[in-house]
Motif scaffolding. Structure first.
Motif, PDB file in Angstrom:
ATOM      1  N   GLU A 243      -4.726   4.635 -13.531  1.00 44.63           N
ATOM      2  CA  GLU A 243      -3.854   5.655 -14.107  1.00 44.63           C
ATOM      3  C   GLU A 243      -4.365   6.143 -15.448  1.00 44.63           C
TER       4      GLU A 243
ATOM      5  N   ASP B  79       7.322   3.804 -12.293  1.00 47.93           N
ATOM      6  CA  ASP B  79       7.200   3.273 -10.939  1.00 47.93           C
ATOM      7  C   ASP B  79       6.702   4.338  -9.965  1.00 47.93           C
TER       8      ASP B  79
ATOM      9  N   ALA C 294      -7.260   0.179  -5.112  1.00 42.86           N
ATOM     10  CA  ALA C 294      -5.994   0.483  -5.771  1.00 42.86           C
ATOM     11  C   ALA C 294      -4.837  -0.192  -5.060  1.00 42.86           C
TER      12      ALA C 294
ATOM     13  N   GLN D 166       7.973  -2.086  -2.112  1.00 39.75           N
ATOM     14  CA  GLN D 166       8.020  -1.285  -3.330  1.00 39.75           C
ATOM     15  C   GLN D 166       8.819  -0.008  -3.110  1.00 39.75           C
TER      16      GLN D 166
ATOM     17  N   VAL E  81       4.916   6.981 -10.632  1.00 44.55           N
ATOM     18  CA  VAL E  81       3.507   7.266 -10.903  1.00 44.55           C
ATOM     19  C   VAL E  81       2.629   6.161 -10.334  1.00 44.55           C
ATOM     20  N   ASP E  82       3.053   4.911 -10.538  1.00 49.99           N
ATOM     21  CA  ASP E  82       2.281   3.790  -9.984  1.00 49.99           C
ATOM     22  C   ASP E  82       2.138   3.905  -8.482  1.00 49.99           C
TER      23      ASP E  82
ATOM     24  N   ALA F  41      -0.371   6.575  -7.625  1.00 54.55           N
ATOM     25  CA  ALA F  41      -1.752   6.255  -7.982  1.00 54.55           C
ATOM     26  C   ALA F  41      -2.312   5.121  -7.142  1.00 54.55           C
ATOM     27  N   LEU F  42      -1.488   4.138  -6.879  1.00 53.66           N
ATOM     28  CA  LEU F  42      -2.037   2.919  -6.295  1.00 53.66           C
ATOM     29  C   LEU F  42      -1.857   2.817  -4.788  1.00 53.66           C
ATOM     30  N   GLN F  43      -0.955   3.587  -4.227  1.00 58.95           N
ATOM     31  CA  GLN F  43      -0.701   3.387  -2.802  1.00 58.95           C
ATOM     32  C   GLN F  43      -1.003   4.597  -1.939  1.00 58.95           C
ATOM     33  N   GLN F  44      -1.372   5.699  -2.558  1.00 62.92           N
ATOM     34  CA  GLN F  44      -1.706   6.923  -1.814  1.00 62.92           C
ATOM     35  C   GLN F  44      -0.685   7.277  -0.720  1.00 62.92           C
TER      36      GLN F  44
ATOM     37  N   ASP G 286      -3.448  -6.464   4.314  1.00 63.41           N
ATOM     38  CA  ASP G 286      -2.249  -7.295   4.186  1.00 63.41           C
ATOM     39  C   ASP G 286      -2.641  -8.754   4.044  1.00 63.41           C
TER      40      ASP G 286
ATOM     41  N   ARG H 246       1.399  -3.347   5.633  1.00 58.13           N
ATOM     42  CA  ARG H 246       1.653  -2.873   4.283  1.00 58.13           C
ATOM     43  C   ARG H 246       3.056  -3.274   3.823  1.00 58.13           C
ATOM     44  N   GLN H 247       3.355  -4.546   3.970  1.00 58.48           N
ATOM     45  CA  GLN H 247       4.699  -5.008   3.664  1.00 58.48           C
ATOM     46  C   GLN H 247       5.025  -4.847   2.197  1.00 58.48           C
ATOM     47  N   SER H 248       4.083  -5.192   1.328  1.00 54.26           N
ATOM     48  CA  SER H 248       4.434  -5.127  -0.087  1.00 54.26           C
ATOM     49  C   SER H 248       4.650  -3.679  -0.520  1.00 54.26           C
TER      50      SER H 248
END
Lengths: 547, 284, 224
Positions: B268, C63, B242, C9, C65-66, C69-72, B220, C3-5
């Motif tokens: 991706e 969104d 990622a 999301q 998919v992102d 992929a990016l945040q598990q 963060d 993990r605020q962002s």
């Protein structure tokens, strides 16, 4: 679900495991025996010396009982209480332990330090000591004060050592010109400068940190008053007023500050202050009772005469080693001043700056290896070196303090270098990397991160080396130090005298008491000094490890 | 962080067409994916440790105020690359560097560049937290002191706040830094790195020695730091890259930069098959 | 919060899905209205509005998919994303069905079946979809289960309506009333298709509720 009780017999010990266990135990036994050999040999040595020096069999049983009652029992009981083993008295406050440790350190530390300073300063000429104390402390203090006031570090950094050198030069000049004039002053006035002023400054700054600004000033003022008060006390009570100054401002004042600090910050720990009182008080009570009850004490050769008088080759009971003791201490001081900066400097170069590859790297490796070799060179050879260098090349007279100090300084130099190198190596590399990552140069990194971290280790190593060197006899013989002198050395260029030499000399004396009693007592004094130095080294190491 | 697919000029290892002029990627919608001014750029960077080559002709641009992550298997040269950016490799005697590293257009390996001065603009945080055995206050102040910059309580407080550590230590600034927990020590190291107001902050696997909760806090923190500083981070944890990075560079064994681009695209739909295999875990 | 962002999301995704649902429901309502009033302009607007719905669908799909992929994401976050992904598919289909209503309006010549209240049935389906989205937004599992039952009622009404249309047709034939066969064919088929589409929308609403139930309680009871 019950555990399956199939085949678990393999869990129990079988013959193979039993035999292995036996082999292990036998091995441990052999190791213990090896250790015991060393320990027992040392114990035998101490017992032998102790018997000769202290003559315990000459004392009445009641003597032992007396001291057992007045000294041993109280201190033992007290220790048990402090360590919390006397349950029925209740658990001691958690602060008691720390206060007790500090109390012993302060009381005995300041006592020893004060007496050593008194002895050395009296021997060397108090006016000279006073002059150098002033000249070596005032310039750096001015520089540092300027730095703090104006926040300047660029020039005041290197300015500090330069000011010390300047002070040295100024000291020499002042000593030559004003020395004789100042010598006319009463001794205890000079001791005010030597002990009371620094004590006032140190204790005052400590008080500022522990209490407040105001208390700091009060403390300094109190110390400044105690000094002359001690002198007056000395005059009244009939002993050297200079000693009174030292005791009052060098011993009483720190103890007073300790008491005040305990009361203010660690009130629950006040029983810890009683430790030294119990010990010293017990011994004093015992001594008084011994005298008044007329109990025969030890047939000891370790008497005040021995410690405080000077030598006599004919009458063993009048023989004293005071000059030699002071002489040894002065030589140790000279050794320390000569070998510590040089050794530490060399170690820093070899560890931090020397290149690792190429020709520079090979040179550094050669230096490294040879320094380790030098540590093993016999001390007699160093004596030869001292002879050649200082007597012949420099043309100095035989057996001077400075020659002895320099020769022994060279002797321990390789040890100091190796110890300092080890200390530097023990600083984790990540700290250096962290410093470089913040944009520090190598010099800044060494000075701000590496050195402070390595300093305790360096100090410990040096103190241990000094302890070893204090007993070196052969080099001193080689450079012509006189075995017997009747007064302590007066300066760097006066004749030196050292305890091991005197011990050696008394071993050849015709009268048997010298060979048994005086020799043993003097050796005991040397051993105690050595033990004190080693204990200091261990204390320093422990203190910084815990921090 | 919704980023659309876009063509990135620096995809292949040997591309030397990267220019120091500001890169603006042409794409349709998302604002986040605009690559700003390039702060650091390497051109054909080769690094040798003795006879062994650790990096092969790496050309890479690092945009300002974004988090650029380098991932790759162990020993692929990502840490070596990071240490080239602030010339920490100078401290290793056997290291030899060829090629150029440009900071705002100026080659850092030129004759007239002082590495010590350089490290005052490019700070570094290491894998193992390495606070000095001094007080917390002195740790944060250290960088400024050695750089002859002013130190006052306000600056120290600000740095600790930015590192999300102020609330936890504000009453114990005089205590030894070694008494803090691992995660707190690492945040202290970050605080002292940003106290000197660097332009770029390099981080070499900053969270790998920490437990998951501490790691999460550091992640963060990194996202927040990117608002003020350019962050370059090496990590062996792909998922971490990622999660927090805007751009990702993939190094593979032998010191080869195989692909670099917006994180979303690399994870991706990577261009290179080798990167695809690495990311999906089909080979190490 | 940590993990605020990432949390933001997730919240954005929920907001966007709800926005898409509003868009789709609005289109559907307009479609019904166009059908009722035979408003060709409105019908065209509905048909052209489908592009916007489809674009939004692709965006939200990207969104999701992102995020994966990016945040598990794991556990409830993962179920939320998976559910949202399926729900926007359902919504996109509803959008298509709304477009159909527009097409039917344009094809119609006259409406002749006063016994069949298409509007009422259509409103019922619309309410179901609205309620389903509210259940999604508020993670209300009771509402999800209740929705499944309402679908039975809707199906019954649709079946009845279809029968009514066919019965009317047959009776007309038996009446011997003069009719224009072509017009009649178009009208009838249009009406039957409308009813079927409305029933489908009800089914999509149930899907939304089913996915929501799975997302909240990992219960696939309604997912048949």
């Amino acid at each position: 679900m019950a555990t399956d009780t199939e085949d678990t017999d393999w869990l129990s010990t079988d013959a193979r495991l039993r035999w292995q266990r036996l082999k292990g135990r036998l091995f441990v036994g052999v190791l213990v025996l090896a250790t015991l050999v060393g320990v027992l040999a040392l114990a035998a040595l101490f017992a032998y010396i102790g018997r000769d020096a202290l003559g315990p069999f000459g004392a009445e049983p009641s003597w032992f009982l007396l001291y057992f009652g007045t000294a041993v029992t109280p201190i033992a009981a007290y220790t048990l209480y402090v360590t919390g083993r006397l349950r029925w008295l209740g658990d001691p406050h958690p602060d008691v332990r720390t206060v007790n440790d500090t109390a012993f350190a302060v009381v005995f530390g300041s006592l020893v330090l004060g007496l050593v300073v008194y002895a050395v300063a009296t021997a060397l000429a108090p006016e000279d000591v006073a002059i150098y104390v002033v000249c070596l402390s005032v310039p750096p203090l001015l520089v540092r004060g300027y730095a703090r006031r104006y926040g300047e570090t660029h020039f005041t950094g290197p300015g500090t050592p330069v000011s010390v050198l300047f002070g040295l030069g100024a000291g020499v000049v002042v000593a030559v010109t004003l020395g004789e004039t100042l010598a006319l002053l009463v001794d205890w006035l000079l001791f005010l400068v030597v002990v009371t002023l620094p004590a006032a400054a140190l204790l005052g700054s400590l008080a500022v940190r522990r209490f407040s600004r105001r208390w700091g000033y009060l403390t300094s003022a109190a110390v400044l008053v105690l000094g002359p008060a001690g002198a007056i006390g000395g005059i009244v009570a009939g002993f050297d007023p200079a000693l009174g100054v030292v005791l009052a401002s060098g011993v009483l004042a720190p103890v007073g500050l300790l008491v005040a600090d305990t009361v203010a910050h660690r009130r629950g720990g006040w029983p810890g202050l009683l430790g030294p009182v119990v010990l010293i008080g017990g011994v004093l009570v015992g001594a008084t009772l011994e005298r008044s009850l007329g109990i025969t004490g030890l047939n000891s050769w370790l008497t005040p005469t021995l410690v405080f008088d000077s030598w006599s080759s004919t009458d063993p009971t009048a023989a004293g080693i005071y000059p030699q003791l002071v002489g040894s201490i002065i030589i140790v001081a000279v050794m320390a001043v000569m070998s510590f900066p040089v050794g530490v400097g060399a170690a820093i170069y070899l560890e931090e700056y020397a290149p690792e590859t190429g020709w520079g790297g090979r040179l550094a490796t050669v230096l490294d290896v040879n320094i380790s070799n030098l540590a093993g060179v016999p001390s007699v050879v160093y004596g030869l070196l001292g002879l050649a260098l200082f007597r012949n090349a420099f043309g100095l007279a035989p057996g001077l303090v400075i020659t002895a100090g320099a020769t022994l300084g060279l002797l321990i130099l390789p040890i100091v270098i190796v110890a300092a190198q080890e200390a530097l190596r023990s600083v984790p590399d990540e700290l250096r990397q962290g410093s470089y990552g913040l944009g520090a140069s190598r010099w800044q990194t060494v000075r701000n991160v590496v050195l402070p971290e390595a300093l305790p280790g360096m100090l410990t190593g040096t103190i241990l080396a000094l302890g070893r060197a204090i007993g070196e006899t052969a080099p001193l013989v080689m450079i012509g130090v006189a075995a017997t002198r009747f007064s302590p050395p007066e300066g760097l260029f006066s004749g030196a005298t050292a305890l091991p030499l005197q011990i050696f000399a008394s071993a050849g004396n015709a009268i048997p008491e010298y060979r048994t009693g005086v020799l043993a007592a003097a050796s005991l004094v040397l051993l105690v000094t050595l033990l004190a130095m080693n204990a200091t080294a261990i204390l320093v190491r422990n203190r910084y490890e815990n921090n | 962080m919704s980023q659309d697919n876009m063509t990135d000029p620096e995809q292949s290892t040997n591309a030397t067409a990267t220019v120091s002029a500001p890169e603006v990627d042409t794409d349709e919608s998302s604002i986040d994916s605009t690559v700003g001014r390039t702060v650091i750029e390497t051109r054909d960077l080769d690094v040798y440790y003795g006879d062994e080559q650790a990096l092969q002709e790496v050309s890479l641009s690092i945009p300002e105020r974004q988090v650029t992550a380098m991932i790759g298997p162990s020993g692929c040269g990502k840490s070596t690359f990071l240490r080239c950016l602030n010339r920490m490799n100078d401290l290793v005697e056997t290291a030899r560097v060829e090629g150029e590293v440009l900071l705002n257009g100026r080659n850092l390996y030129a004759e007239d560049v002082d590495p010590v001065a350089l490290r005052r603009r490019i700070g570094m945080v290491f894998q193992q937290p390495n606070p000095f055995p001094k007080s917390i206050y002195e740790n944060v102040a250290y960088g400024r002191r050695v750089q002859n910059k002013s130190v006052d309580d306000e600056i120290v407080e600000q740095a600790l706040r930015r590192a999300a550590l102020w609330d936890e230590v504000k009453d114990q600034l005089d205590q030894s830094a070694l008494e803090l927990s691992g995660g707190q020590q690492q945040r202290l190291c970050i605080a002292r790195a940003i106290a000197v107001d660097p332009e770029v902050v390099l981080m070499d696997e900053p969270a790998s020695a920490l437990d998951p909760v501490a790691t999460s806090k550091i992640e963060d923190l990194i996202e927040e730091l990117a608002e003020d500083y350019t962050v370059v981070i090496v990590t062996h944890n792909m998922q971490q890259a990622a999660r927090i990075s805007d751009r990702t560079a993939v190094f593979l064994t032998g010191g080869e930069l195989v692909e670099v681009g917006p994180t979303q695209r690399v994870f991706e739909n990577p261009d290179s098959d080798r990167v695809e295999d690495y990311i999906t875990g089909k080979f190490g | 919060m940590a993990r605020q962002s990432y949390q933001d999301q997730l919240d954005d995704l929920r907001e966007d899905v709800l926005y898409m649902s509003e868009l789709v429901i609005d289109r559907y309502r307009m479609g019904l209205e166009a059908l009722e009033r035979q408003d060709e302009d409105l019908a065209w607007r509905v048909i052209e509005g489908d592009d916007e719905v489809n674009e939004l669908y692709l965006d939200l799909e990207g969104d999701c998919v992102d995020l994966v992929a990016l945040q598990q994401p794991v556990a409830s976050d993962l179920r939320f994303i998976a559910a949202s992904f399926k729900i926007i598919t359902d919504l996109e289909r509803v959008g298509d069905l709304a477009t159909n209503l527009g097409d039917y309006t344009l094809d119609a010549t006259k409406s002749r079946f006063p016994d069949v209240d298409v509007q009422a049935i259509g409103d019922l389906a619309r309410e179901m979809l609205e309620d389903a989205m509210v259940a999604y937004a508020e993670e209300d599992v009771a509402a999800c289960r209740e929705l499944a039952e309402r679908d039975d009622e809707l199906d019954r009404l649709c079946t009845e309506a279809s029968r009514a249309v066919v019965r009317d047709l047959i009776e007309r034939e038996l009446d011997g009333t003069e009719v224009d066969v072509e017009d009649l064919l178009v009208d009838v088929s249009r009406l039957l298709l409308t009813i079927r589409d409305i029933e489908r929308i009800g089914d999509h609403a149930v899907n939304v509720a089913a996915r929501t139930l799975y997302m909240v309680e990992n219960d696939d009871e309604l997912l048949y």
